[in-house]
Structures are given as C-alpha cells and as structure tokens.
Design a protein around this motif. Sequence first.
Motif, PDB file in Angstrom:
ATOM      1  N   LEU A 158       0.862  -1.180   0.000  1.00  0.00           N
ATOM      2  CA  LEU A 158       0.000   0.000   0.000  1.00  0.00           C
ATOM      3  C   LEU A 158       0.900   1.231   0.000  1.00  0.00           C
ATOM      4  O   LEU A 158       1.562   1.524   0.993  1.00  0.00           O
ATOM      5  CB  LEU A 158      -0.904   0.008   1.247  1.00  0.00           C
ATOM      6  CG  LEU A 158      -2.128  -0.902   1.216  1.00  0.00           C
ATOM      7  CD1 LEU A 158      -2.849  -0.828   2.561  1.00  0.00           C
ATOM      8  CD2 LEU A 158      -3.085  -0.504   0.100  1.00  0.00           C
ATOM      9  N   ASN A 159       0.954   1.926  -1.094  1.00  0.00           N
ATOM     10  CA  ASN A 159       1.838   3.084  -1.205  1.00  0.00           C
ATOM     11  C   ASN A 159       1.328   4.206  -0.305  1.00  0.00           C
ATOM     12  O   ASN A 159       0.276   4.799  -0.570  1.00  0.00           O
ATOM     13  CB  ASN A 159       1.884   3.567  -2.660  1.00  0.00           C
ATOM     14  CG  ASN A 159       2.908   4.666  -2.872  1.00  0.00           C
ATOM     15  OD1 ASN A 159       3.593   5.085  -1.940  1.00  0.00           O
ATOM     16  ND2 ASN A 159       3.013   5.141  -4.104  1.00  0.00           N
ATOM     17  N   PRO A 160       2.071   4.501   0.787  1.00  0.00           N
ATOM     18  CA  PRO A 160       1.598   5.508   1.760  1.00  0.00           C
ATOM     19  C   PRO A 160       1.813   6.930   1.239  1.00  0.00           C
ATOM     20  O   PRO A 160       2.698   7.660   1.702  1.00  0.00           O
ATOM     21  CB  PRO A 160       2.461   5.221   2.987  1.00  0.00           C
ATOM     22  CG  PRO A 160       3.741   4.687   2.415  1.00  0.00           C
ATOM     23  CD  PRO A 160       3.361   3.926   1.167  1.00  0.00           C
ATOM     24  N   THR A 161       1.006   7.350   0.284  1.00  0.00           N
ATOM     25  CA  THR A 161       1.209   8.639  -0.381  1.00  0.00           C
ATOM     26  C   THR A 161       1.009   9.831   0.551  1.00  0.00           C
ATOM     27  O   THR A 161       1.532  10.909   0.287  1.00  0.00           O
ATOM     28  CB  THR A 161       0.254   8.780  -1.582  1.00  0.00           C
ATOM     29  OG1 THR A 161      -1.094   8.537  -1.142  1.00  0.00           O
ATOM     30  CG2 THR A 161       0.611   7.769  -2.665  1.00  0.00           C
ATOM     31  N   GLY A 162       0.227   9.640   1.634  1.00  0.00           N
ATOM     32  CA  GLY A 162      -0.026  10.775   2.520  1.00  0.00           C
ATOM     33  C   GLY A 162       1.058  11.009   3.542  1.00  0.00           C
ATOM     34  O   GLY A 162       0.964  11.954   4.343  1.00  0.00           O
ATOM     35  N   LEU A 163       2.086  10.216   3.551  1.00  0.00           N
ATOM     36  CA  LEU A 163       3.148  10.333   4.540  1.00  0.00           C
ATOM     37  C   LEU A 163       4.338  11.094   3.979  1.00  0.00           C
ATOM     38  O   LEU A 163       4.582  11.103   2.770  1.00  0.00           O
ATOM     39  CB  LEU A 163       3.610   8.942   4.999  1.00  0.00           C
ATOM     40  CG  LEU A 163       2.558   8.043   5.657  1.00  0.00           C
ATOM     41  CD1 LEU A 163       3.167   6.680   5.976  1.00  0.00           C
ATOM     42  CD2 LEU A 163       2.003   8.690   6.921  1.00  0.00           C
TER      43      LEU A 163
END
Length: 459
Positions: free
Chosen positions: A118-123
């Motif tokens: 799951l690509n943690p784009t919000g981090l």
Amino acid sequence: MSVETNVTQQIEVKVPKQHPAKETTSAFKWFHASSLNGGHMLVLATIASYFSVYMTDTVGISTAAAAGIMFVATLWDAINDPIMGTIADRTNSKWGRYRPYFLFVPVIFSIAAVLLFLNPTGLGATGKVVYVGGLYILLGMCTTALTMPQMAVLPAVTKNDKERNNVITLGAGFTAVSFTVASTFTPQLTGFFGGSYIPLMVIYGLLTIFCFWGLFANSKERYITTAEKSPFTKDLKRLFKYKEIYPLILVWCLAAVGYGFMFASSVYFMMYYIGRPDLISLYMGIISIGALVSMVVLMPIALKIFKTGQKAMLVTQLITFVFYGVAFIFGENLILLYVCSFIATAIGAMSNALVNILVNDTIDFIYLKEKTSLNGTIASLKGFAQKCGNTITNSGILALLALSGYIPGAIGQQPDATMFTLNFVRFGIPAIICLVIVICMKYYPLEKYRLEIDKMKNG
C-alpha cells in the motif's frame, strides 16, 4: 517476536531402532513442498525482484534510506532466527512441537504482505521509511516463524534420506515455479490489476494459508526427543563446540547471497547496464526458466549421479562459476548474455535447495554426537545464515549503487562507476561466491561421518 511456549511438560518420544521404508504420505509431501515454496515464495520472489525498485521509484524512498531499511530488517531477521528455532524446539502443545506455528502465522504474514504494497502517499519521507520498514520487519519475522518449524518438521516425520530428498526436490520445484511467475510475469499481472500489487498479495496470501494449514493437517511428528527445560543458549553451545558446522554455516549464507544477487540485480542490470527496460520481462523469464529447469529437472539428475548434496553442490557450483565469468566479461552481447545467464542459472540455482540436504546432514550429525534432536535450533542456524545472506543481498546491492552514484530513472545516463557496479553485482560477485562454495564442498567436514550416521539411522 513474542511466541508463547509451554516448556513445563515433558513429552517422551522413543525413537525406534528401525523405521519403515515409507513414512510420509503424498499429502504431506505436497503440502510440505508447497508451504514455504508456494504462495509464501510468490510473495518473497516478488519482493526480491521488484521491491527495491518499487521503494525507490514508486514510493519515493531514497536509495540510501532503502538500503538502510533492508539492512536493519534483514539483520534483525537473521538475529531472531536462532531465538525462533530454540523456541520451536521447546514448544509443547497438544498439536506437537512444530505444527502449531502453521496455524496462525500464515494469516499474519498474508496481512503484512498486503499492507507492504500500500503506497503511503499521505506520509512524508520519514513516515514512509517507518511504515515500509516496520512492515518489512514484520514480514521477515513471520517468515522466520514459518521457516524454522517447517524445516524442522521434515526430519521429525521421516528418517528416510530418499523421502527427505524427494520432499526437498519437490519443494525446489515449487520454488522455481514461484520465482518464474513472480519475477517474469509480475509487470503483466500488476498491469492487469491497474498497476497494483495488492490483488496479487491477496491471492498469494490465501494460497500461503491454504498450504500451511494443509501441512498442519497432514504432518505427524515421530522422531523428536524430550523438550529441554534449559536455556536456549545451551543448545547453541552444544552446536558450536563442533568445528564441523562452521563451513556449513558459511555455505548456507553464501548460497543465499548468490541466489539473491542473481534475481535482485537483474532488473537494475537490464534497465541501466543494458539500457533495455523493454527486455526486463524476457530476461527475467530466461533466468526464471533456468531456475525451474535447475530444480525440477537437473537437481534430481544431479542427486542421482552424485548421490549426496555435497558432491552435487561442488560440481554444479564449479560449472556455474565458469559461465558467470564469461557473462561478466562478454555480457554486453545480448545473445551471449542470454545463453550464459540461462546455463549458469540452470546449473547453479539448485544450490538454494541443496543446502537443505546439508541441513539434514547436520541434524543427523548432531544426533550422532549428542543423542538428542535439535532440529529447530539447527534449522534456525541455517535460517540465520540465510538471512545474513539476505542482508548482504538486499542492502548490499542498494548500498553499492548508492556509493557508485546511481541516479534513479536515468537510463543511459548512469556514471561509469555505476555501470561497472551493475555488472559486478550481477555476475562478478556470484562468480566469486561459487568459487568459495566449491572450496568448502571439496573439504566437506561431515563426509567422514557418513558411514556412522547411516549405521545410526538404520541400526
């Protein structure tokens, strides 16, 4: 990892002097072979071939930070192997010593595999490192908690060398198929799912759970001695007092490094050294099919000809050394590159499975000397050595690229130092490893005990 064990009760199991010719069922054989090497291996093979590039080019983690994640995670993974092995040897339950771990750990492993992609784009940058690093460590700990009992249960089920080797050979075949699918077709499979790894991880996870639950249902621990109450360090001391095991630990480690470098460096090699990202799938298919041929076709032939894992390892690694050397020097020629890569893989990839025969040799040797079964602890030493190899592979490739000035995404614009490094990690290092393994197998320390061990098992 905290694994609850009960060592307050003793289970006495008498080892019979003679054992029947056939002690395993077909169901046990297939589930044992497919447990670590089916869905579980599909996950690990996807990670080995594509996760480094996924971290740097998709998640956006720097090469240095990615190398740090790999180093810390795989180093810890290596350290906890001996702990898990001795815990398994001291586990007493109504289901047995090793079988309980086949129930719940595959579920945790499967969940971690899904979350890892799951690509943690919000981090932010630090948050991404913590997220990816934490899940990668959890995945490795689950693999440890599955690998040690799975390896230990085989010699606990049967003493018959032919049955053991057949199970190991079948497992090697599953490994080769899994690597072929994961390393060759992952771009197409993720493309089918809109570029996402998540559906693949869900499918692979469910397959992992099914195979381990099947192993749980079809395994029966026959050959185990009384579970120890003493500290786990006592078992390690009992093993390390025998100098014969030190070269074996080195071989277990180097086999993992050679196998890991072969797959983990290939995507980088084709993308940047050859400059043909469009040929990645073709090249991964060539070496994956080579591994499939190695483990399904050539490994049984090698064992039939050479009789022992030691001799098969010596000859095949010597041949592999030659073809790696040729590819290192003349690898820019695509035809020669394909031919040498295929032959080297077809001959050499079986080393990752042949080491499991050496593990069984070690288990028999220690029983000969100590008159006790330390299957889990010995399996953990192999796991420790393998994870040390994985640490070298996963962090080493990225660290060398970082030191060489590697530029993510810069096809045709890499520095000369990076170009040399790409060729060296793909062929130079594996060639050196082959040569060291040949030397260790030439002076195999357990060979002089083979007659005594055979007499012990059949007497």
